[in-house]
Design a protein around this motif. Sequence first.
Motif, PDB file in Angstrom:
ATOM      1  N   ARG A 174       1.139  -1.129   0.211  1.00 60.31           N
ATOM      2  CA  ARG A 174      -0.032   0.006   0.016  1.00 60.31           C
ATOM      3  C   ARG A 174       0.928   1.142   0.063  1.00 60.31           C
ATOM      4  NH1 ARG A 174      -5.230   1.354   1.344  1.00 60.31           N
ATOM      5  NH2 ARG A 174      -5.443   3.491   2.067  1.00 60.31           N
TER       6      ARG A 174
ATOM      7  N   ALA B 237      -1.871   8.098   5.630  1.00 57.56           N
ATOM      8  CA  ALA B 237      -1.554   6.635   5.485  1.00 57.56           C
ATOM      9  C   ALA B 237      -1.754   6.085   6.719  1.00 57.56           C
ATOM     10  CB  ALA B 237      -0.069   6.613   4.987  1.00 57.56           C
ATOM     11  N   GLN B 238      -1.836   6.706   7.899  1.00 52.54           N
ATOM     12  CA  GLN B 238      -1.936   6.168   9.360  1.00 52.54           C
ATOM     13  C   GLN B 238      -3.429   5.941   9.505  1.00 52.54           C
ATOM     14  OE1 GLN B 238      -0.020   8.791  11.853  1.00 52.54           O
ATOM     15  NE2 GLN B 238       1.559   7.258  12.444  1.00 52.54           N
TER      16      GLN B 238
ATOM     17  N   TYR C 180      -4.275   2.736   7.255  1.00 55.56           N
ATOM     18  CA  TYR C 180      -3.712   1.850   7.315  1.00 55.56           C
ATOM     19  C   TYR C 180      -4.218   0.409   6.940  1.00 55.56           C
ATOM     20  CZ  TYR C 180       0.090  -1.469   9.325  1.00 55.56           C
ATOM     21  OH  TYR C 180       0.822  -2.447   9.424  1.00 55.56           O
ATOM     22  N   SER C 181      -3.428  -0.419   6.095  1.00 59.15           N
ATOM     23  CA  SER C 181      -3.826  -1.624   5.722  1.00 59.15           C
ATOM     24  C   SER C 181      -2.957  -2.790   6.285  1.00 59.15           C
ATOM     25  CB  SER C 181      -4.040  -1.847   4.229  1.00 59.15           C
ATOM     26  OG  SER C 181      -4.458  -3.133   3.840  1.00 59.15           O
TER      27      SER C 181
ATOM     28  N   ASN D 262       3.219  -0.739   4.192  1.00 60.09           N
ATOM     29  CA  ASN D 262       2.522   0.384   4.098  1.00 60.09           C
ATOM     30  C   ASN D 262       3.727   1.494   4.068  1.00 60.09           C
ATOM     31  OD1 ASN D 262      -0.835   0.482   5.067  1.00 60.09           O
ATOM     32  ND2 ASN D 262       0.561  -1.282   5.341  1.00 60.09           N
TER      33      ASN D 262
ATOM     34  N   ARG E 264       1.210   0.710  13.716  1.00 64.62           N
ATOM     35  CA  ARG E 264       0.675   1.123  12.262  1.00 64.62           C
ATOM     36  C   ARG E 264       1.727   1.618  11.735  1.00 64.62           C
ATOM     37  NH1 ARG E 264      -4.325   5.200  12.907  1.00 64.62           N
ATOM     38  NH2 ARG E 264      -3.119   5.910  14.481  1.00 64.62           N
TER      39      ARG E 264
ATOM     40  N   ILE F 235       4.553   2.910   9.144  1.00 61.84           N
ATOM     41  CA  ILE F 235       4.481   3.615   7.673  1.00 61.84           C
ATOM     42  C   ILE F 235       5.727   4.042   7.513  1.00 61.84           C
ATOM     43  CG2 ILE F 235       3.529   5.526   6.169  1.00 61.84           C
ATOM     44  CD1 ILE F 235       1.158   3.601   7.196  1.00 61.84           C
TER      45      ILE F 235
END
Length: 563
Positions: A368, A472-473, A476-477, A482, A514, A516
């Motif tokens: 992602r 993005a956070q 999050y996926s 990510n 999470r 990133i």
Amino acid sequence: MSKGPVIAVGTVVVMVLAVLGWFQLRERIADQGVEAADTCVEGTAVIPVTVDPDVSSQITRSAADFTATAPVVRDHCISLEVTTHESTQVANALAADVASWDDSMLGPLPALWIPRSSDALVDLPVGTVDGTPRSVASTPVVLAVPGVVAEALDAADIGWADLPRLQSAPDGMDTLGLPGWGGLRLRLPVGPDSESSAAALSAVAATTYDSSTPVPASELVRRSSTATALSALATTDRGTPSTTTESTDSALGMLSRDSTPTSDVHAVPVTEQQLDASAQSGLTAYAPSGTTPIADHPAAILAREWTDETSRRAAAQFVDFLRQPENAQMFVDSGFDVGEPPSGSPAVGIAAQSALVDAVLDPATTRRVTTLLDISGSMDTTEGSNTRLDNTVAALDQQFGSAIDSSELGLWVFSKDLDGTRAFRTLVPTGPIDEPIDSSTRREQLIAAAGAVRPATATSTYEAVIASFLDAQETYSPGKPNSVLLVTDGPNDDTTITSSRFLSTLSEMVDPTRPITIDVVSIGTNSDGSTLQSMSDITGGSFTTVGSSDGAELPDLLRKLLH
């Protein structure tokens, strides 16, 4: 008695004797010519023949039999010298500068080359091969599998196009009536004598595009459908790599020793002849439906500067000799087919096969990624025949077009006051790349949006990074990498936020639950490099400088970061 008749008779006799003398002289001249040829007045010509290990023993034996017939070509006694080398090595050497040919490694430059398959001939320079090569022996590429697996695959009419799905699905074989077998667990040897793996990958790849149209090697793995299929083949249902540096024989041995449902290997690509000739037991050949690759062993008579008319004629005579039924029988006895082989997968070339293998060794992964693209005025700088922005957009388009189907991608741009007072704008929100959006897909929207961007003014990097990182956070996926991918060519020139404050804010935002990462691609000289490096370090990302947007360095780097 009149002298007239006597003179006439004498004249006839003289004429008859003269004619008889002429015929005798002509016969003597012809006999002398035959005798001169039989004694090879031009000496012995040694004809170099290079063959693939697959047929080395048969060709070597036939060469000796041919030489024993005392062939003469253009007043030369012909002797064949056979050397054995892997087809890939020879193909690469012939495609390169001949001056770099290494006799100590590959033997003399051949007049006749018999590679494993016609794939080896695709990348040769035009004019290298004289005429159309004819097959001397052929055998299809199949999957070596346990008998029960062969029955299940056959009952479901499994083809090359089905292999990626069966490989990646934890219950791939269960769906075929083999509960407890898991996925296909196709093992792909890439060590010695493993050309069947590349051929199998070519067969799978051919199902992902219109194979009637030749595809350049550089473009083959950039197709999203092809990249997706290869990515699925790269890993088994157990999460282990499908490739191994072992030989095909070693992989067959592993499968033969353990052909139970819990084995790490359920299938190995191999030629039918190789499987029949192997010492492994309990394995069956399964030919997936669809166009099958064939090791057709074409006899290629070479027509380059190191050959001449004598060597080419001698090579042609030897090919005819090999294809004679009484001589071709040794191939049949070894498990090969003879005669014209059935049409198989289109030849793709050694370079393309290498690209396919590389794509499995280093597969595209599900990611992602939000791409944050600098469209400030400095991106209008000309590099090569286009601007930095145009070059970057072209490189991004390549990656958007070839990203695997499970990717999640998005595109933001930044400069100054792009969306009211905000320095950034979301062109395509990050999400599944093939997700339908309006009347198109996210992939199509990414390509269209990138193509429509134009240079703006200033560079408010820090504001845009903070915003994209926060987004993005929030979106999050889990279960995949990510990241935010920043592509820029200059320093932040927004004085409302300092670099120290920016880094401090970013540090406070980092959430280990999470993760990133921020990856930076900096084009040209960037005086803000130390801040961008620190930013990447804080998030566990990378910082890379490319000297120019023109050339292969930028698209190659973007491919690594987006795939």
